[in-house]
Enzyme design. Structure first.
Site, PDB file in Angstrom:
ATOM      1  N   HIS A 167      44.773  10.163   0.848  1.00  0.00           N
ATOM      2  CA  HIS A 167      43.734   9.149   1.015  1.00  0.00           C
ATOM      3  C   HIS A 167      44.317   7.775   1.321  1.00  0.00           C
ATOM      4  O   HIS A 167      45.448   7.466   0.953  1.00  0.00           O
ATOM      5  CB  HIS A 167      42.883   9.055  -0.261  1.00  0.00           C
ATOM      6  CG  HIS A 167      41.977  10.223  -0.459  1.00  0.00           C
ATOM      7  ND1 HIS A 167      41.170  10.363  -1.571  1.00  0.00           N
ATOM      8  CD2 HIS A 167      41.726  11.309   0.312  1.00  0.00           C
ATOM      9  CE1 HIS A 167      40.482  11.479  -1.476  1.00  0.00           C
ATOM     10  NE2 HIS A 167      40.810  12.076  -0.342  1.00  0.00           N
ATOM     11  N   LYS A 216      42.341  19.426   5.289  1.00  0.00           N
ATOM     12  CA  LYS A 216      41.993  19.391   3.869  1.00  0.00           C
ATOM     13  C   LYS A 216      43.215  19.011   3.047  1.00  0.00           C
ATOM     14  O   LYS A 216      44.314  19.505   3.278  1.00  0.00           O
ATOM     15  CB  LYS A 216      41.458  20.752   3.409  1.00  0.00           C
ATOM     16  CG  LYS A 216      40.339  21.321   4.283  1.00  0.00           C
ATOM     17  CD  LYS A 216      39.129  20.422   4.301  1.00  0.00           C
ATOM     18  CE  LYS A 216      38.025  21.022   5.177  1.00  0.00           C
ATOM     19  NZ  LYS A 216      36.849  20.136   5.249  1.00  0.00           N
ATOM     20  N   GLY A 217      42.998  18.120   2.094  1.00  0.00           N
ATOM     21  CA  GLY A 217      44.100  17.715   1.233  1.00  0.00           C
ATOM     22  C   GLY A 217      44.948  16.598   1.815  1.00  0.00           C
ATOM     23  O   GLY A 217      46.049  16.342   1.329  1.00  0.00           O
ATOM     24  N   ARG A 218      44.437  15.908   2.849  1.00  0.00           N
ATOM     25  CA  ARG A 218      45.201  14.794   3.425  1.00  0.00           C
ATOM     26  C   ARG A 218      45.264  13.632   2.429  1.00  0.00           C
ATOM     27  O   ARG A 218      44.373  13.454   1.601  1.00  0.00           O
ATOM     28  CB  ARG A 218      44.584  14.326   4.750  1.00  0.00           C
ATOM     29  CG  ARG A 218      43.179  13.827   4.631  1.00  0.00           C
ATOM     30  CD  ARG A 218      42.771  13.054   5.886  1.00  0.00           C
ATOM     31  NE  ARG A 218      42.711  13.866   7.080  1.00  0.00           N
ATOM     32  CZ  ARG A 218      41.612  14.488   7.515  1.00  0.00           C
ATOM     33  NH1 ARG A 218      40.497  14.418   6.806  1.00  0.00           N
ATOM     34  NH2 ARG A 218      41.609  15.189   8.624  1.00  0.00           N
ATOM     35  N   THR A 273      32.860  21.687  -0.145  1.00  0.00           N
ATOM     36  CA  THR A 273      31.996  22.780   0.330  1.00  0.00           C
ATOM     37  C   THR A 273      32.780  23.860   1.054  1.00  0.00           C
ATOM     38  O   THR A 273      32.475  25.046   0.925  1.00  0.00           O
ATOM     39  CB  THR A 273      30.897  22.238   1.258  1.00  0.00           C
ATOM     40  OG1 THR A 273      31.506  21.529   2.355  1.00  0.00           O
ATOM     41  CG2 THR A 273      29.970  21.291   0.512  1.00  0.00           C
ATOM     42  N   ARG A 293      30.971  15.409  -6.147  1.00  0.00           N
ATOM     43  CA  ARG A 293      32.276  14.848  -6.484  1.00  0.00           C
ATOM     44  C   ARG A 293      32.092  13.382  -6.833  1.00  0.00           C
ATOM     45  O   ARG A 293      31.110  12.765  -6.413  1.00  0.00           O
ATOM     46  CB  ARG A 293      33.171  15.006  -5.244  1.00  0.00           C
ATOM     47  CG  ARG A 293      34.601  14.547  -5.361  1.00  0.00           C
ATOM     48  CD  ARG A 293      35.264  14.719  -4.005  1.00  0.00           C
ATOM     49  NE  ARG A 293      36.679  14.426  -4.000  1.00  0.00           N
ATOM     50  CZ  ARG A 293      37.424  14.405  -2.902  1.00  0.00           C
ATOM     51  NH1 ARG A 293      36.877  14.668  -1.728  1.00  0.00           N
ATOM     52  NH2 ARG A 293      38.717  14.131  -2.983  1.00  0.00           N
ATOM     53  N   SER A 310      37.490   9.534   0.689  1.00  0.00           N
ATOM     54  CA  SER A 310      37.861  10.721   1.457  1.00  0.00           C
ATOM     55  C   SER A 310      37.129  10.762   2.792  1.00  0.00           C
ATOM     56  O   SER A 310      37.704  11.110   3.830  1.00  0.00           O
ATOM     57  CB  SER A 310      37.548  11.980   0.644  1.00  0.00           C
ATOM     58  OG  SER A 310      37.852  13.152   1.374  1.00  0.00           O
ATOM     59  N   LYS A 366      32.590  16.245   2.150  1.00  0.00           N
ATOM     60  CA  LYS A 366      33.818  15.852   1.446  1.00  0.00           C
ATOM     61  C   LYS A 366      33.727  16.083  -0.061  1.00  0.00           C
ATOM     62  O   LYS A 366      34.419  15.433  -0.850  1.00  0.00           O
ATOM     63  CB  LYS A 366      34.193  14.393   1.718  1.00  0.00           C
ATOM     64  CG  LYS A 366      34.270  14.026   3.182  1.00  0.00           C
ATOM     65  CD  LYS A 366      35.157  14.952   3.987  1.00  0.00           C
ATOM     66  CE  LYS A 366      36.599  14.923   3.565  1.00  0.00           C
ATOM     67  NZ  LYS A 366      37.435  15.913   4.342  1.00  0.00           N
ATOM     68  N   GLY A 367      32.895  17.040  -0.445  1.00  0.00           N
ATOM     69  CA  GLY A 367      32.768  17.350  -1.870  1.00  0.00           C
ATOM     70  C   GLY A 367      33.547  18.587  -2.283  1.00  0.00           C
ATOM     71  O   GLY A 367      33.839  18.790  -3.457  1.00  0.00           O
TER      72      GLY A 367
END
Length: 371
Positions: free
Chosen positions: A338, A334-336, A131, A209, A217, A128-129
């Site tokens: 939080h 990705k980008g959901r 990658t 992150r 996340s 969750k950084g």
């Protein structure tokens, strides 16, 4: 006497007929040889117009045929000195001129002539950084070939052996870098020793992150798969009123970067590790990827021309390649959005992580400004 003359004449006629027939046969044979050679030479220089044009065709046989056609087209282009009109029409500064198309050519040639090699570089963390973004961005470089899936060799599948691991890798040319990504390596205690045993010269990329944002996340992703888990606060604290953080929860422990880094530095020099800022990867993807390219010893081909900011997802995407009708963005996961966490909880966690962050900054010589 007349009988003898007649016999002699018949013999001459038979010889003449034989020689005439033999001459015709030789002429026919020579014609066929010349015609066949011309057909073979024409076929060798054929630039692939008979290859199936459909991108939606399925089946292993057809996919294999398409791969062969792509390789033939690339080889022919190299032999012609890249005289393809599509190449001539590209502006030198356009994204496709040195990125997508160059990558396609190198990929096709590598698939045809390359070898499967153990990776030169690894993206080892963190979960969750960012990658996946780094992997997708760097793999458009023509001198990089990357495994798309996470093999988990150095943490879960090590007993399968290096030959099994090598077999997973994409084919590469001698001039290309082989790369794979498995974020859990960074927090796996045995991983540094195992990777070092494979090669002391392996280059390591770590995407980091803000550990508080990363933990939220991480929890959000888990919640989407297991909606019945306890609340974030219940998992993050042993006693929230006293500020006692539960470091046994993996989402919290991953963000204690310095503890994991100390393990890696027993086997690798700091100069073999490159730390990517997950925050700057969003605000300045070209700058972060420029530094990644420098670290890998690559020419800076991936630039700001390759990116645009997707406001819906909240992070950068790759611009539309010439071979595609759509831009390349990361997947739906990705980008959901939080989970909303109270500010008091966030401040408690920031206070907890502060000493770990400061020591991490000092060790890597970089201030990520998370405090």
């Amino acid at each position: 006497m007349a009988q003898r003359l007649l016999t002699s004449a018949n013999r001459v006629s038979a010889r003449f007929a034989f020689i005439f027939t033999l001459s015709l046969s030789c002429a026919y044979l020579c014609y066929n040889i010349i015609f066949y050679r011309g057909a073979v030479m024409t076929n060798q220089t054929y630039d692939g117009k008979r290859c199936p044009p459909s991108k939606n065709a399925g089946g292993k046989k057809l996919l294999g045929k398409l791969d062969n056609c792509a390789s033939l087209n690339v080889r022919s282009a190299f032999q012609r000195g890249s005289s393809d009109p599509r190449d001539q029409s590209k502006a030198p500064g356009s994204p496709g001129a040195h990125g997508t198309d160059a990558n396609f050519k190198n990929m096709s040639v590598a698939q045809k002539y390359g070898n499967k090699k153990l990776p030169n570089a690894l993206i080892v963390g963190v979960k969750k950084g960012g990658t996946r973004a780094v992997l997708e961005f760097i793999r458009i470089h023509p001198d990089v070939r990357a495994l798309g899936t996470e093999p988990h060799f150095f943490d879960r599948n090590y007993d399968r052996g290096l030959d099994w691991y090598r077999g997973l890798m994409p084919r590469t040319l001698d001039s290309q870098i082989t790369l794979e990504k498995t974020p859990s390596y960074f927090v796996t205690r045995e991983a540094p020793h195992r990777i070092s045993s494979m090669s002391h010269d392996t280059k390591l990329i770590v995407v980091v992150r803000n550990p508080v944002t990363r933990a939220i996340s991480d929890y959000t992703q888990t919640l989407s798969k297991k909606p019945d888990i306890p609340t974030f606060e219940e998992l993050a604290f042993k006693n929230q009123s006293l500020g006692l953080v539960d470091t046994s929860w993996n989402a919290i422990r991953i963000g204690m970067y310095i503890l994991h880094l100390e393990n890696w530095l027993q086997y690798f020099r700091l100069s073999q590790m490159h730390f990517v800022s997950g925050e700057r990867l969003i605000t300045d993807p070209a700058g972060e990827m420029g530094r990644v390219q420098d670290f890998l010893g690559l020419k800076r081909i991936i630039t700001d021309k390759h990116f645009y900011f997707n406001r819906t997802k909240g992070f950068p995407c790759l611009k539309k390649p010439e071979s595609s009708s759509q831009p390349r963005c990361l997947g739906k996961s990705k980008g959901r959005t939080h989970v909303q966490i109270e500010q008091e909880v966030i401040e408690q966690l920031q206070e907890f992580y502060r000493p770990f962050n400061i020591k991490f900054y000092e060790t890597v010589g970089q201030d990520f400004k998370w405090d």
